[in-house]
Design a protein around this motif. Structure first.
Motif, PDB file in Angstrom:
ATOM      1  N   PHE A  56      -9.560 -16.952  -5.597  1.00 50.69           N
ATOM      2  CA  PHE A  56      -8.484 -16.298  -6.328  1.00 50.69           C
ATOM      3  C   PHE A  56      -7.349 -17.282  -6.570  1.00 50.69           C
ATOM      4  N   SER A  57      -6.634 -17.072  -7.636  1.00 50.31           N
ATOM      5  CA  SER A  57      -5.467 -17.899  -7.919  1.00 50.31           C
ATOM      6  C   SER A  57      -4.351 -17.555  -6.930  1.00 50.31           C
ATOM      7  N   LEU A  58      -3.370 -18.425  -6.839  1.00 48.94           N
ATOM      8  CA  LEU A  58      -2.232 -18.169  -5.957  1.00 48.94           C
ATOM      9  C   LEU A  58      -1.497 -16.900  -6.379  1.00 48.94           C
ATOM     10  N   GLU A  59      -1.422 -16.666  -7.691  1.00 46.60           N
ATOM     11  CA  GLU A  59      -0.758 -15.463  -8.199  1.00 46.60           C
ATOM     12  C   GLU A  59      -1.467 -14.197  -7.729  1.00 46.60           C
ATOM     13  N   VAL A  60      -2.797 -14.189  -7.825  1.00 41.40           N
ATOM     14  CA  VAL A  60      -3.584 -13.021  -7.426  1.00 41.40           C
ATOM     15  C   VAL A  60      -3.453 -12.774  -5.925  1.00 41.40           C
ATOM     16  N   SER A  61      -3.631 -13.824  -5.124  1.00 42.86           N
ATOM     17  CA  SER A  61      -3.536 -13.680  -3.666  1.00 42.86           C
ATOM     18  C   SER A  61      -2.168 -13.169  -3.237  1.00 42.86           C
ATOM     19  N   ALA A  62      -1.119 -13.744  -3.831  1.00 42.20           N
ATOM     20  CA  ALA A  62       0.245 -13.346  -3.473  1.00 42.20           C
ATOM     21  C   ALA A  62       0.514 -11.880  -3.830  1.00 42.20           C
ATOM     22  N   PHE A  63      -0.010 -11.445  -4.967  1.00 43.58           N
ATOM     23  CA  PHE A  63       0.216 -10.059  -5.389  1.00 43.58           C
ATOM     24  C   PHE A  63      -0.409  -9.078  -4.405  1.00 43.58           C
ATOM     25  N   TYR A  64      -1.668  -9.295  -4.044  1.00 47.97           N
ATOM     26  CA  TYR A  64      -2.336  -8.336  -3.163  1.00 47.97           C
ATOM     27  C   TYR A  64      -1.777  -8.380  -1.751  1.00 47.97           C
ATOM     28  N   ARG A  65      -1.407  -9.562  -1.282  1.00 52.05           N
ATOM     29  CA  ARG A  65      -0.781  -9.651   0.044  1.00 52.05           C
ATOM     30  C   ARG A  65       0.531  -8.864   0.065  1.00 52.05           C
ATOM     31  N   LYS A  66       1.323  -9.038  -0.967  1.00 54.14           N
ATOM     32  CA  LYS A  66       2.618  -8.354  -1.050  1.00 54.14           C
ATOM     33  C   LYS A  66       2.423  -6.838  -1.138  1.00 54.14           C
ATOM     34  N   THR A  67       1.444  -6.409  -1.938  1.00 53.68           N
ATOM     35  CA  THR A  67       1.196  -4.971  -2.106  1.00 53.68           C
ATOM     36  C   THR A  67       0.791  -4.320  -0.795  1.00 53.68           C
ATOM     37  N   ILE A  68      -0.137  -4.949  -0.085  1.00 46.99           N
ATOM     38  CA  ILE A  68      -0.603  -4.390   1.189  1.00 46.99           C
ATOM     39  C   ILE A  68       0.516  -4.385   2.227  1.00 46.99           C
ATOM     40  N   LYS A  69       1.250  -5.479   2.315  1.00 50.88           N
ATOM     41  CA  LYS A  69       2.329  -5.558   3.306  1.00 50.88           C
ATOM     42  C   LYS A  69       3.377  -4.474   3.075  1.00 50.88           C
ATOM     43  N   GLU A  70       3.773  -4.278   1.820  1.00 53.12           N
ATOM     44  CA  GLU A  70       4.783  -3.266   1.516  1.00 53.12           C
ATOM     45  C   GLU A  70       4.251  -1.863   1.774  1.00 53.12           C
ATOM     46  N   THR A  71       2.969  -1.630   1.449  1.00 54.90           N
ATOM     47  CA  THR A  71       2.372  -0.312   1.683  1.00 54.90           C
ATOM     48  C   THR A  71       2.353   0.011   3.171  1.00 54.90           C
ATOM     49  N   ILE A  72       1.950  -0.948   3.985  1.00 52.75           N
ATOM     50  CA  ILE A  72       1.896  -0.737   5.432  1.00 52.75           C
ATOM     51  C   ILE A  72       3.291  -0.466   5.983  1.00 52.75           C
ATOM     52  N   GLU A  73       4.264  -1.247   5.533  1.00 58.53           N
ATOM     53  CA  GLU A  73       5.640  -1.077   6.030  1.00 58.53           C
ATOM     54  C   GLU A  73       6.191   0.298   5.688  1.00 58.53           C
ATOM     55  N   VAL A  74       5.950   0.758   4.458  1.00 58.98           N
ATOM     56  CA  VAL A  74       6.454   2.075   4.044  1.00 58.98           C
ATOM     57  C   VAL A  74       5.786   3.179   4.847  1.00 58.98           C
ATOM     58  N   ARG A  75       4.480   3.070   5.059  1.00 60.27           N
ATOM     59  CA  ARG A  75       3.762   4.113   5.804  1.00 60.27           C
ATOM     60  C   ARG A  75       4.206   4.167   7.264  1.00 60.27           C
ATOM     61  N   GLU A  76       4.360   3.002   7.863  1.00 63.08           N
ATOM     62  CA  GLU A  76       4.779   2.980   9.270  1.00 63.08           C
ATOM     63  C   GLU A  76       6.201   3.517   9.421  1.00 63.08           C
ATOM     64  N   LYS A  77       7.063   3.192   8.484  1.00 60.73           N
ATOM     65  CA  LYS A  77       8.458   3.627   8.563  1.00 60.73           C
ATOM     66  C   LYS A  77       8.599   5.127   8.362  1.00 60.73           C
ATOM     67  N   ASN A  78       7.778   5.693   7.472  1.00 62.07           N
ATOM     68  CA  ASN A  78       7.918   7.099   7.110  1.00 62.07           C
ATOM     69  C   ASN A  78       6.797   7.993   7.646  1.00 62.07           C
ATOM     70  N   ASN A  79       5.945   7.414   8.519  1.00 59.25           N
ATOM     71  CA  ASN A  79       4.829   8.167   9.105  1.00 59.25           C
ATOM     72  C   ASN A  79       3.948   8.834   8.043  1.00 59.25           C
ATOM     73  N   ILE A  80       3.630   8.068   7.011  1.00 60.01           N
ATOM     74  CA  ILE A  80       2.801   8.584   5.918  1.00 60.01           C
ATOM     75  C   ILE A  80       1.322   8.402   6.261  1.00 60.01           C
ATOM     76  N   VAL A  81       0.541   9.455   6.075  1.00 59.10           N
ATOM     77  CA  VAL A  81      -0.897   9.401   6.324  1.00 59.10           C
ATOM     78  C   VAL A  81      -1.620   9.864   5.065  1.00 59.10           C
ATOM     79  N   ARG A  82      -2.545   9.038   4.559  1.00 59.68           N
ATOM     80  CA  ARG A  82      -3.371   9.398   3.403  1.00 59.68           C
ATOM     81  C   ARG A  82      -4.835   9.168   3.766  1.00 59.68           C
ATOM     82  N   PRO A  83      -5.750   9.926   3.180  1.00 57.26           N
ATOM     83  CA  PRO A  83      -7.182   9.744   3.498  1.00 57.26           C
ATOM     84  C   PRO A  83      -7.780   8.565   2.754  1.00 57.26           C
ATOM     85  N   ASP A  84      -7.350   7.353   3.085  1.00 60.53           N
ATOM     86  CA  ASP A  84      -7.818   6.182   2.356  1.00 60.53           C
ATOM     87  C   ASP A  84      -8.108   5.026   3.313  1.00 60.53           C
ATOM     88  N   MET A  85      -8.549   3.923   2.737  1.00 60.69           N
ATOM     89  CA  MET A  85      -8.968   2.775   3.540  1.00 60.69           C
ATOM     90  C   MET A  85      -7.805   2.152   4.303  1.00 60.69           C
TER      91      MET A  85
END
Length: 526
Positions: A240-269
């Protein structure tokens, strides 16, 4: 000029590999074709005379008639190719401990993110990750994800319903790729997008860049990565290009942080992997029946009771990204080829639609998970589409410790496979073998009827691979394809237009299954 020198270096490296090959077919008594320097049996592919699937089918039919295996030469590698169903079972299941890995072109130090995904992992690391992920793909978990997929399916159909036309002209590959993009966004990354209405959304555009693997230039880059990892790393040629890798890393990190902070649970991976990282036990009891013929069972033997490896953000990102790669192109291809066959065979389409309408009526005007699972004819159609147009035209295994294919008939010799030697299983050839599937060019869902499916010889039908290293997402792919077709056929008839190509011709010069003329059809309002 730089590309000229790179290709020249590549040719020299492959030529050296070819000349120095120690495991020649001739010495081992394996039937093979004429040796074309460097490119081997792939020369027609690189000169745009043949598809990759066509090469597999041609060599399957030309070589090893009445034998269990034959040889294919591909880019400097001499590959023992297995065509006998019993030998396929022996290698992928019975003697799996000798063939636990897939062939990897890209080393970990060239692309760290790619090296951490389930497909690329090897040995114990693969087994631990497979054990961690398996509970996310049981039928019971598919039922939990059903609503997320259904919402995306309804959004997809609503978009075309709003078009003020009796027949909406659609390029199916574009449309279904956008749909699979949205499904993966919600089920694997926890975000909602509408790629038909918002055609240039970032998630879709990055996904297009991440999955651009079909060109010859990309294949050449992969070969350089395999032949000379330090050079590929120096050039920045990861998966993957640096742009692609950086985008997905950022997306996952932000998603995890929001869920942990707000106790969000979804039926997903993401939720499953977050729980695994905490060390929480994931219930993998599968008490929901899956009637899909093509789905594969989890056959991983001797699962460890716990996974001691702590999952990092990169581990989680790598699995979500692999999920994206598997769904973005492969599942959209399944939908495209199925829709093509329905348009080309209106009698089959009418029968599927009637089954959908009857099921909706039985389910009080809704499409439910149980209702989808009960649609036998729809499953027959999907199963036949996967036979005739498999997204994965071959699968491979790497010999992880020395192995001998013992003789099984007069004239055979023992075939010794060395550590790191690759074997192929020609799925496309098996699926189009008239001995297993009479009149293989005909689209005939009746092959998979209750009366006929028991006649299909095991290990001749492999749309999702075989053994413990099969495709973990088969149930998800099948549910996704069935659900969007159900929602679509409730409202529309898939019809040919002036731009439609029937019969279709496969695009030559690529390693992926694609229609040379595109998938141009119409959605006619019912």
């Amino acid at each position: 000029m730089l590309w000229f020198y790179l290709i020249l270096i590549l040719i020299i490296v492959i030529y050296i590999f070819t000349v120095k090959s120690k495991n020649s077919f001739k010495i081992r008594g394996i039937e093979h074709g004429p040796s074309i320097p460097i490119f081997g049996d792939s020369w027609r592919l690189f000169t745009r005379r043949e598809t990759f699937g066509g090469m597999l089918e041609r060599t399957y039919n030309e070589r090893g008639v009445g034998k269990r295996y034959y040889g294919i030469s591909n880019m400097g590698l001499n590959i023992v190719t297995i065509k006998d169903p019993e030998l396929i079972k022996q290698i992928t299941v019975k003697d799996f401990d000798h063939f636990t890995d897939h062939l990897q072109f890209i080393k970990g130090d060239v692309d760290l993110l790619w090296s951490k995904n389930l497909f690329a992992l090897e040995g114990k690391k693969w087994r631990d990750m497979r054990t961690t992920l398996s509970p996310a793909f049981t039928s019971s978990k598919m039922k939990l994800m059903f609503t997320l997929i259904q919402d995306a399916s309804k959004t997809f159909v609503d978009y075309f319903e709003k078009q003020n036309q009796d027949v909406v002209e659609v390029e199916l590959k574009d449309a279904f790729t956008r749909f699979t993009n949205d499904v993966i966004a919600t089920t694997a990354f926890g975000i909602k997008v509408d790629s038909l209405a918002e055609r240039n959304n970032t998630f879709y555009l990055i996904g297009k860049k991440a999955t651009n693997f079909g060109t010859i230039g990309t294949v050449l880059k992969f070969i350089v990565q395999a032949a000379c990892p330090p050079f590929a790393k120096w050039m920045g040629w990861g998966m993957f290009s640096l742009e692609v890798s950086a985008f997905y890393r950022k997306t996952i990190k932000e998603t995890i942080e929001v869920r942990e902070k707000n106790n969000i649970v979804r039926p997903d991976m993401i939720n499953l992997l977050m729980e695994a990282r905490k060390g929480n036990h994931i219930d993998d009891d599968d008490n929901v029946t899956d009637t899909s013929f093509a789905s594969v069972e989890e056959t991983l033997a001797a699962k460890p009771k716990e996974v001691k490896q702590r999952l990092t953000d990169d581990d989680i990102t790598a699995q979500a990204l692999l999920f994206f790669l598997g769904g973005f192109d492969s599942v959209s291809n399944l939908m495209c080829f199925t829709a093509y066959e329905l348009a080309a065979n209106p009698d089959i389409q009418d029968r599927v639609r009637q089954e959908v309408l009857d099921t909706v009526e039985d389910c009080n005007g809704k499409i439910t998970y149980e209702g989808v699972m009960k649609m036998k004819y729809l499953d027959m159609v999907i199963s036949e589409s996967l036979r005739k147009w498999p997204s994965a035209v071959q699968t491979d295994r790497v010999c992880t410790k020395p192995y001998t294919i013992e003789p099984a008939s007069p004239g055979e010799k023992p075939i010794k496979l060395e550590t790191n030697e690759c074997i192929w299983i020609p799925v496309y050839g098996l699926h189009r073998d008239a001995n297993y599937f009479p009149n293989p060019e005909k689209f005939d869902p009746e092959r998979f009827s209750e009366e006929n499916k028991s006649k299909i010889l095991p290990y001749t039908y492999l749309p999702f691979g075989a053994g413990p290293r099969n495709c973990i997402g088969s149930r998800f792919a099948l549910l996704e394809a069935k659900l969007v077709l159900c929602e679509l056929l409730r409202k529309f008839q898939i019809v040919p237009t002036e731009k439609s190509q029937i019969p279709l011709k496969l695009c030559v010069g690529t390693f992926t299954m694609a229609s040379a003329g595109g998938f141009n059809f119409g959605f006619k309002k019912m």
